[in-house]
Design an enzyme around this catalytic site. Structure first.
Site, PDB file in Angstrom:
ATOM      1  N   TRP A  35       0.796  -1.105   0.009  1.00  0.00           N
ATOM      2  CA  TRP A  35      -0.149   0.089   0.056  1.00  0.00           C
ATOM      3  C   TRP A  35       0.846   1.067   0.069  1.00  0.00           C
ATOM      4  O   TRP A  35       0.448   2.295   0.359  1.00  0.00           O
ATOM      5  CB  TRP A  35      -0.968  -0.241   1.156  1.00  0.00           C
ATOM      6  CG  TRP A  35      -1.983  -0.995   1.018  1.00  0.00           C
ATOM      7  CD1 TRP A  35      -3.426  -0.618   0.879  1.00  0.00           C
ATOM      8  CD2 TRP A  35      -1.962  -2.471   1.576  1.00  0.00           C
ATOM      9  NE1 TRP A  35      -4.042  -2.012   0.940  1.00  0.00           N
ATOM     10  CE2 TRP A  35      -3.355  -2.876   1.178  1.00  0.00           C
ATOM     11  CE3 TRP A  35      -0.948  -3.223   1.853  1.00  0.00           C
ATOM     12  CZ2 TRP A  35      -3.658  -4.260   1.536  1.00  0.00           C
ATOM     13  CZ3 TRP A  35      -1.483  -4.506   2.117  1.00  0.00           C
ATOM     14  CH2 TRP A  35      -2.774  -4.999   1.995  1.00  0.00           C
ATOM     15  N   CYS A  74      -6.723  -4.952  -1.561  1.00  0.00           N
ATOM     16  CA  CYS A  74      -7.849  -6.019  -1.115  1.00  0.00           C
ATOM     17  C   CYS A  74      -8.544  -6.362  -2.049  1.00  0.00           C
ATOM     18  O   CYS A  74      -9.137  -7.647  -2.306  1.00  0.00           O
ATOM     19  CB  CYS A  74      -8.737  -4.939  -0.152  1.00  0.00           C
ATOM     20  SG  CYS A  74      -9.515  -3.706  -0.856  1.00  0.00           S
ATOM     21  N   HIS A  89     -13.646  -1.413   1.345  1.00  0.00           N
ATOM     22  CA  HIS A  89     -12.631  -2.900   1.723  1.00  0.00           C
ATOM     23  C   HIS A  89     -13.428  -3.909   0.766  1.00  0.00           C
ATOM     24  O   HIS A  89     -14.671  -3.998   1.017  1.00  0.00           O
ATOM     25  CB  HIS A  89     -12.419  -2.965   3.111  1.00  0.00           C
ATOM     26  CG  HIS A  89     -11.703  -4.309   3.462  1.00  0.00           C
ATOM     27  ND1 HIS A  89     -10.528  -4.464   2.627  1.00  0.00           N
ATOM     28  CD2 HIS A  89     -11.901  -5.470   4.342  1.00  0.00           C
ATOM     29  CE1 HIS A  89      -9.757  -5.478   3.310  1.00  0.00           C
ATOM     30  NE2 HIS A  89     -10.980  -6.326   4.089  1.00  0.00           N
ATOM     31  N   ASP A 122     -12.115 -13.273   4.370  1.00  0.00           N
ATOM     32  CA  ASP A 122     -11.180 -12.152   4.007  1.00  0.00           C
ATOM     33  C   ASP A 122      -9.582 -12.509   4.087  1.00  0.00           C
ATOM     34  O   ASP A 122      -9.068 -12.893   5.053  1.00  0.00           O
ATOM     35  CB  ASP A 122     -11.321 -11.100   5.071  1.00  0.00           C
ATOM     36  CG  ASP A 122     -10.800  -9.645   4.497  1.00  0.00           C
ATOM     37  OD1 ASP A 122     -10.042  -9.679   3.599  1.00  0.00           O
ATOM     38  OD2 ASP A 122     -11.204  -8.539   5.220  1.00  0.00           O
ATOM     39  N   ASN A 148     -20.185  -2.344  11.319  1.00  0.00           N
ATOM     40  CA  ASN A 148     -21.219  -1.923  12.089  1.00  0.00           C
ATOM     41  C   ASN A 148     -20.736  -1.079  13.692  1.00  0.00           C
ATOM     42  O   ASN A 148     -21.313  -0.804  14.384  1.00  0.00           O
ATOM     43  CB  ASN A 148     -22.104  -2.706  12.528  1.00  0.00           C
ATOM     44  CG  ASN A 148     -23.491  -2.174  12.882  1.00  0.00           C
ATOM     45  OD1 ASN A 148     -23.700  -0.824  12.359  1.00  0.00           O
ATOM     46  ND2 ASN A 148     -24.409  -2.820  13.634  1.00  0.00           N
ATOM     47  N   ASP A 202     -19.509   2.265  15.884  1.00  0.00           N
ATOM     48  CA  ASP A 202     -19.540   3.647  16.010  1.00  0.00           C
ATOM     49  C   ASP A 202     -18.213   4.493  15.594  1.00  0.00           C
ATOM     50  O   ASP A 202     -17.136   3.877  16.324  1.00  0.00           O
ATOM     51  CB  ASP A 202     -20.190   3.919  17.002  1.00  0.00           C
ATOM     52  CG  ASP A 202     -21.679   3.723  17.115  1.00  0.00           C
ATOM     53  OD1 ASP A 202     -22.258   3.248  16.131  1.00  0.00           O
ATOM     54  OD2 ASP A 202     -22.427   3.642  18.227  1.00  0.00           O
ATOM     55  N   GLU A 235     -30.007   1.086  10.208  1.00  0.00           N
ATOM     56  CA  GLU A 235     -29.169   2.020  11.010  1.00  0.00           C
ATOM     57  C   GLU A 235     -30.271   2.612  12.094  1.00  0.00           C
ATOM     58  O   GLU A 235     -31.225   3.219  11.225  1.00  0.00           O
ATOM     59  CB  GLU A 235     -28.414   2.998   9.889  1.00  0.00           C
ATOM     60  CG  GLU A 235     -27.214   2.412   9.436  1.00  0.00           C
ATOM     61  CD  GLU A 235     -26.045   2.305  10.493  1.00  0.00           C
ATOM     62  OE1 GLU A 235     -26.212   2.585  11.535  1.00  0.00           O
ATOM     63  OE2 GLU A 235     -24.953   1.889   9.914  1.00  0.00           O
ATOM     64  N   GLU A 246     -30.549  -2.862  15.515  1.00  0.00           N
ATOM     65  CA  GLU A 246     -29.092  -2.340  15.087  1.00  0.00           C
ATOM     66  C   GLU A 246     -28.692  -1.747  16.642  1.00  0.00           C
ATOM     67  O   GLU A 246     -27.234  -2.265  16.671  1.00  0.00           O
ATOM     68  CB  GLU A 246     -29.307  -1.190  14.000  1.00  0.00           C
ATOM     69  CG  GLU A 246     -27.676  -0.843  13.621  1.00  0.00           C
ATOM     70  CD  GLU A 246     -27.157   0.152  14.223  1.00  0.00           C
ATOM     71  OE1 GLU A 246     -25.983   0.313  14.049  1.00  0.00           O
ATOM     72  OE2 GLU A 246     -27.944   0.995  14.780  1.00  0.00           O
ATOM     73  N   TYR A 279      -6.734   4.707   0.018  1.00  0.00           N
ATOM     74  CA  TYR A 279      -7.881   4.255   0.209  1.00  0.00           C
ATOM     75  C   TYR A 279      -8.363   3.355   1.544  1.00  0.00           C
ATOM     76  O   TYR A 279      -9.252   3.449   1.979  1.00  0.00           O
ATOM     77  CB  TYR A 279      -8.489   3.244  -0.731  1.00  0.00           C
ATOM     78  CG  TYR A 279      -8.106   1.754  -0.807  1.00  0.00           C
ATOM     79  CD1 TYR A 279      -8.719   0.718  -0.003  1.00  0.00           C
ATOM     80  CD2 TYR A 279      -6.682   1.394  -1.084  1.00  0.00           C
ATOM     81  CE1 TYR A 279      -8.251  -0.442  -0.164  1.00  0.00           C
ATOM     82  CE2 TYR A 279      -6.361   0.008  -0.989  1.00  0.00           C
ATOM     83  CZ  TYR A 279      -7.220  -0.866  -0.540  1.00  0.00           C
ATOM     84  OH  TYR A 279      -6.767  -2.235  -0.224  1.00  0.00           O
TER      85      TYR A 279
END
Length: 814
Positions: free
Chosen positions: A344, A379, A438, A461, A501, A503, A550, A555, A623
């Protein structure tokens, strides 16, 4: 990435643009295809078992496995011979050896001798058609487990009811019946492990058999032989590499745990050789076509080679969970000299710019030839190769893009961003990062290792970010566990939950040096999750399978459930609630090389006037969320009447940003502010990208299998500067093997046109994909659909050319 109980390990604090500063690997001089790689020091070592090292939860059931060593060069099928036209009929040498005849080395009169075998293995034969493997550019038999296949044995005399025929398949260096690596199938009787074979027809000296395979059979390449026993003695057919049988997972078989009950999904996620990968930002979604090429000649052997290279026990290859975990580790090069080297840094002089790749085939074949990691990947390259490998092995797999994807480095399950007293980012403390996007993978399977309700899509992943059980891998992780915040479910649910998800928590340094939470942004992470739609090239949003709506009660409950298992469970206790002024950022859709303007819109939601001190800081960013130094800033005091809005604009000229540009031309705007009349703090980070032009591809003549076709590629340089060392890449499964074209320099604002010929080898609707790369400009792509008509007689080239369409010999690394 592992659950807390599994010992999640985080990397070193971010100190460079790619978090690879401590990586001492230096790319070697590019070897010739004949160069032998260094021996694999991981394979074939004694001591603790493979599973103890790789996955603690599997160490008990796989503690000892004598076949864990990689196969020899012969076992791996390294010759890849161009065997010429083949009907699938294999006949042994007419003079059998002593190991294949009677005990004294002679063939007795009346002995049942197998003079040849027809596995019905060519792409046009019914086995390959019924098993959905007819697109593979191989002439060996490729089948899917849990599904019957047919064969014909050619005998020295007619088959009699008193004769005994036994089929045998073996895999690995030390095949054993108990491990499923040695399969014995007596014809007419039930064989080992659920296998059986029945006579369907006996005509003259020909014996037709139907063989039923086990739905949880080991996947891989098996050696095949036949034994006969009659009153005159025993005979064994000599092993012929041309009679090797590939066995794959079977999403068409209800008894296979990878079963998919929708045919349109199987067509898309198993059989489609190309797809779309999305990148950019949530507001500026870019897309590129990727050639997965899972059926190209050599790719299947490359996929099996990476399992051998890892030293994966053959007994473990029946389980797709284990296979996915190994593939996730092997697609990146950390720990195990796997397929791709991540980079990267922006400096790709010792390899290929990740943006320049257009497919997986060149990468996998290079790794197969040399055994050396291929430079370089990011990625979407890791994910594209993973899709190829898993689809090739028979798993329904898709490529997923998550926009505003969090990288949690401290298992807090929150994205923590630190500012000084003036709300300027403290980059030396901001170890967590938010990637503009990603890319990872979903694959479909049942999860018998988890409680009920966690079957279906599983995240895998292969991009190396954090370690899992000490290895750079991630998943498979049930999407259902992510959606509900059940971060104690294996594998690596906490890390993936944070990606979609968590915060965004803004911390401000106080006068005494402590930090206080001044703002919580709840909807900033995982703002859009997309994949290619089934049966079309449209984009499909799949955010709903990863998270509840959301702000909904479900959630928020998922976030609280997850955070309770993180390292900062009480982070919300100090949150301030005053939010009189709303902030929004707007960025125009600009092309690389043009001037642009960014705007901040403030809205007073209260019934009283508000005064805002506003700071804007603009920098370029990779990115991955790693930003460079601020190159432009603006400070302004804004007075807002009750209910009023005001726009603050920041113009940015091309000459201001061009010297700062990095990969993909992305910029980061940090906005912070303070409302004088109350304690409200305003904070927002907004990324936007500069678009690059597309390549224009035009087909100049009709495409027919075996006939030369021509494509024209047109490119317009959008920059006022010369592009140097320009390289075009061209690739398309069934159309064109990976090809690089050096185009020299292209002057500023200049238009170039080039033509290339290719010879299609498979009929049907196919994708021809091109890219352009230079040090000054990358992320330039183009694609054209090519509808290929069959050749005269309706046969494809792969039906008539031995091993694959090209007839090439692919040497294989030891």
């Amino acid at each position: 990435m592992a659950a807390p109980s599994s010992g999640m390990t985080t990397g070193n604090p971010r100190s460079d643009v790619g978090r690879w500063g401590a990586n001492t690997w230096q790319p070697p001089v590019t070897p010739s295809p004949e160069t032998e790689p260094e021996p694999d020091r991981h394979a074939g070592q004694g001591g603790s078992s493979f599973w103890t090292h790789f996955c603690g939860c599997c160490s008990c059931q796989n503690a000892i496995d004598d076949d864990r060593r990689p196969e020899s060069r012969r076992d791996l099928g390294s010759n890849f011979r161009d065997r010429g036209p083949s009907s699938g009929v294999r006949r042994p040498d007419p003079q059998p050896s002593t190991a294949t005849a009677a005990r004294d080395g002679t063939i007795q009169e009346g002995m049942l001798v197998v003079t040849g075998v027809d596995l019905l293995s060519s792409p046009s034969d019914r086995n390959r058609q019924e098993h959905h493997t007819n697109e593979f550019e191989y002439n060996e038999l490729i089948i899917r487990r849990g599904q019957p296949f047919d064969m014909v044995l050619f005998l020295s005399r007619p088959y009699e009811s008193s004769d005994h025929v036994t089929l045998e398949l073996s895999i690995g260096n030390n095949p054993e019946v108990g491990k499923g690596t040695h399969v014995i199938i007596p014809v007419g009787q039930r064989g080992s492990g659920g296998w059986n074979a029945q006579v369907t027809k006996s005509s003259g000296n020909n014996l037709n058999l139907r063989v039923h395979t086990c739905p949880n059979a080991i996947i891989g390449k098996f050696q095949f032989t036949v034994r006969t026993h009659s009153g005159a003695g025993e005979f064994q057919l000599p092993f012929d590499p041309c009679n090797e049988i590939y066995i794959l997972f079977n999403p068409w078989c209800p008894e296979d745990i990878v079963y998919v009950d929708r045919e349109d999904w199987r067509q898309e996620y198993v059989l489609n050789e190309s797809g779309r990968i999305y990148y950019g930002t949530e507001a500026q979604v870019g897309e590129r076509t990727w050639n997965y090429g899972q059926f190209d000649h050599g790719v299947l052997d490359a996929c099996l080679y990476i399992l051998d290279r890892r030293g994966m026990p053959h007994g473990g290859r029946r389980d797709p969970i284990n296979v996915c975990r190994v593939v996730s580790a092997m697609v990146n090069s950390l720990d195990d000299s796997g397929i791709l080297i991540g980079n990267w840094s922006g400096n790709y002089s010792c390899g290929t710019n990740p943006s320049a790749w257009v497919g997986s085939v060149e990468i996998l074949l290079s790794y197969l030839r040399t055994g050396r990691p291929v430079p370089y990947g990011q990625c979407w390259v890791f994910a594209g190769v993973t899709t190829t490998v898993l689809r090739c092995l028979g798993l329904a797999t898709r490529t997923i893009t998550n926009f505003n994807s969090a990288h949690d480095t401290d298992t807090s399950l929150t994205m923590d961003i630190y500012f000084d007293e003036n709300m300027k980012p403290l980059e030396h403390l901001n170890h967590d990062s938010i990637w503009n996007f990603h890319v990872w993978n979903d694959c479909w399977m049942k999860r018998p290792d988890l409680p009920s309700g966690f079957d279906g899509w599983q995240v895998v992943d292969s991009t190396p970010q954090e370690t899992s059980s000490g290895i750079f891998c991630c998943g498979p992780c049930s999407v259902q566990s992510i959606k509900n915040g059940l971060v104690y479910m294996k594998y690596d649910t906490p890390f993936i939950f944070a990606e979609v998800n968590s915060d965004k928590i803004y911390w401000q340094r106080q006068g005494d040096g402590s930090f206080k939470v001044v703002y919580v942004e709840e909807k900033a992470i995982g703002s859009l999750v997309v994949t290619k739609a089934v049966g079309s090239n449209m984009r499909e949003e799949v955010s709903h399978i990863y998270k509840h709506p959301e702000g909904s009660e479900e959630e928020r409950k998922a976030v609280e459930t997850a955070a309770a298992h993180g390292s900062k469970p009480n982070v919300y206790a100090t949150r301030d609630s005053a939010e009189d002024v709303a902030l929004q950022v707007e960025a125009q859709d600009a092309v690389m090389g043009q001037d642009l303007t960014v705007c901040v819109v403030l809205t007073n939601c209260s019934s009283s006037p508000r005064t805002v001190k506003l700071h804007l800081y603009l920098s370029v960013t990779f990115y991955t969320g790693v930003s460079g130094s601020v190159f432009k800033e603006c400070k302004k005091e804004v007075v807002l009447a009750p209910g009023a809005s005001e726009r603050t604009a920041m113009p940015v000229a091309y000459k201001e940003y061009r010297v700062h540009l990095v990969d993909q031309g992305t910029m980061l705007l940090n906005v912070s502010g303070h409302v004088k009349e109350n304690t409200q703090v305003l904070a927002k980070q907004h990324t936007f990208r500069l678009r690059t032009p597309d390549l224009s591809l035009t087909l100049l003549r009709a495409a027919v299998v075996g006939q030369e076709c021509e494509v024209q590629i047109v490119f317009q340089n959008p920059l006022p500067v010369t592009l140097t060392n320009v390289v075009f890449r061209l690739e398309g499964s069934g159309l064109q093997r990976p090809k690089a074209l050096n185009a020299g320099d292209i002057g500023g604002d200049k238009r170039v046109t080039l033509r290339q010929t290719f010879v299609p080898v498979r009929s049907g609707s196919r994708q021809l994909i091109a890219s352009l790369d230079s040090p000054q400009l990358s992320q330039v792509h183009g694609v054209i659909q090519v509808d290929v008509a069959p050749a005269a007689g309706g046969r494809d080239s792969s039906d008539t050319r031995g091993n694959g369409c090209s007839g090439e010999t692919i040497p294989m690394a030891s």
